[in-house]
Write a protein that holds these residues in place. Structure first.
Motif, PDB file in Angstrom:
ATOM      1  N   GLY A  15      41.614  36.973  41.503  1.00 62.75           N
ATOM      2  CA  GLY A  15      40.166  37.068  41.452  1.00 62.75           C
ATOM      3  C   GLY A  15      39.612  36.771  42.825  1.00 62.75           C
ATOM      4  O   GLY A  15      40.239  36.083  43.630  1.00 62.75           O
ATOM      5  N   ILE A  38      37.635  41.418  38.853  1.00 57.82           N
ATOM      6  CA  ILE A  38      38.144  40.333  39.668  1.00 57.82           C
ATOM      7  C   ILE A  38      37.089  39.719  40.567  1.00 57.82           C
ATOM      8  O   ILE A  38      37.310  38.678  41.157  1.00 57.82           O
ATOM      9  N   LYS A  94      40.445  40.542  47.821  1.00 52.76           N
ATOM     10  CA  LYS A  94      41.263  40.958  46.685  1.00 52.76           C
ATOM     11  C   LYS A  94      42.657  41.338  47.160  1.00 52.76           C
ATOM     12  O   LYS A  94      42.820  41.994  48.188  1.00 52.76           O
ATOM     13  N   GLN A 124      34.963  35.799  34.104  1.00 49.70           N
ATOM     14  CA  GLN A 124      35.701  34.848  34.911  1.00 49.70           C
ATOM     15  C   GLN A 124      34.826  34.402  36.072  1.00 49.70           C
ATOM     16  O   GLN A 124      34.403  35.196  36.905  1.00 49.70           O
TER      17      GLN A 124
END
Length: 335
Positions: A78, A16, A38, A23
């Motif tokens: 994320g 993440i 997070k 990502q």
């Protein structure tokens, strides 16, 4: 408690932040430059307004579990902002679903199965899922967003990444395609106009679906009698295809990437400065499709980084690629 309860959450913590899962990689023009805390909470992912979430498999069909076993599904975010906003994910998925969004006005009969990315650790539900469906239905198409089984690690042998012998996400993607075709009349769609759009790990799934007629699991019911191959494919910042072991100037595919002359028309989107998945990834795939006689279009932009989804940034690719997709679908007679 199993080993995976300790190992996989650590992998998700890396995922993440952006880099491990493909990502929001951080290049100079990357859309994710600001970090946010997070957050993760236990609970089954719920669809956005207008979506109907349906199970992929009958309840009595036993399914292989992801690496985390029976750990309860969870959602989170994320830690990098993309287009000034958080992106959200779901993981520990043991019972996959697809969520159907129908156009409110004109219905072309065309359907797009959306395969979000997330490095096979998470599923990027909004950035590469529901936000894509919002655009799809505006074009007069039905959209189906896949929530596939994750996490599933890709093993390494002698330091080299390998594809799992059984890829759970591919099973779920093939099952979704069969269900869409079987239920075409009830969904108001054309069973011969169903394609896929995949992002990063999801782009790999789109390519894998395109190049095989064989299901990767035993037939469960009538839906599995349908073809699992899409009628068109859109591959955005693809991953896990290039064999770079022979040097920078070789454009050879990994041994697990099989190319079929029956693959559907394919549109590939990528940014030159993607430092998560090198531009040679889509180049190798495009050349292989072309060599097999498959119609393939490649759209490459100088900047855009990785995992931009459909969120506008200063990089032209983020605002122009939806128009490229729309024109391409017109060109092949689907809009």
């Amino acid at each position: 408690m199993s080993l995976f309860r300790f190992v996989v959450p650590s992998l998700l913590a890396i995922c993440i932040t952006g880099s491990a899962c493909g990502q929001a990689s951080k290049t100079q023009s990357s859309p994710a430059e600001v970090e946010v805390p997070k957050e993760e909470r236990e609970g089954v992912w719920q669809s956005t307004a207008g979506g109907v979430q349906v199970p992929l498999w009958p309840a009595n069909v036993p399914l292989a579990k992801p690496d985390t076993g029976d750990q309860l599904e969870a959602t989170g975010n994320g830690t990098g902002l993309i287009g000034g906003r958080r992106w959200r994910w779901v993981s520990y998925v043991t019972r996959p679903t697809m969520t159907i969004y129908k156009p409110k006005g004109r219905n072309t009969g065309t359907t797009m199965l959306v395969l979000p990315g997330g490095g096979f650790s998470v599923v990027a539900t909004d950035l590469e899922g529901t936000e894509i469906c919002d655009w799809v239905v505006q074009q007069g198409m039905t959209c189906a967003m896949l929530k596939y089984r994750v996490p599933q690690a890709w093993p390494k042998v002698d330091g080299k990444q390998q594809r799992p012998k059984v890829l759970l996400a591919l099973k779920d993607a093939q099952r979704a395609m069969g269900l869409l075709r079987q239920r075409a009349s009830s969904y108001g769609i054309d069973p011969h106009k169903i394609g896929v759009i995949g992002f990063s790990a999801g782009a790999y799934l789109a390519a894998a679906m395109s190049n095989t007629e064989d299901r990767t699991y035993p037939i469960a019911d009538a839906a599995d009698q349908q073809s699992p191959r899409p009628d068109f494919a859109i591959v955005a910042y693809t991953a896990r295809m290039l064999d770079n072991s022979k040097g920078r100037n070789h454009l050879e595919l990994q041994p697990w990437v099989k190319i079929s002359a029956k693959a559907p028309p394919t549109l590939i989107l990528h940014a030159m400065n993607d430092d998560m998945d090198d531009i040679r990834q889509p180049m190798a795939y495009a050349l292989a499709l072309n060599d097999a006689g498959v119609a393939v279009d490649l759209r490459v932009y100088a900047k855009g980084g990785h995992a931009f989804g459909m969120r506008p940034t200063a990089d032209p690719i983020t605002t122009e690629w939806p128009g490229q997709v729309k024109q391409w679908l017109h060109n092949i007679g689907l809009l």
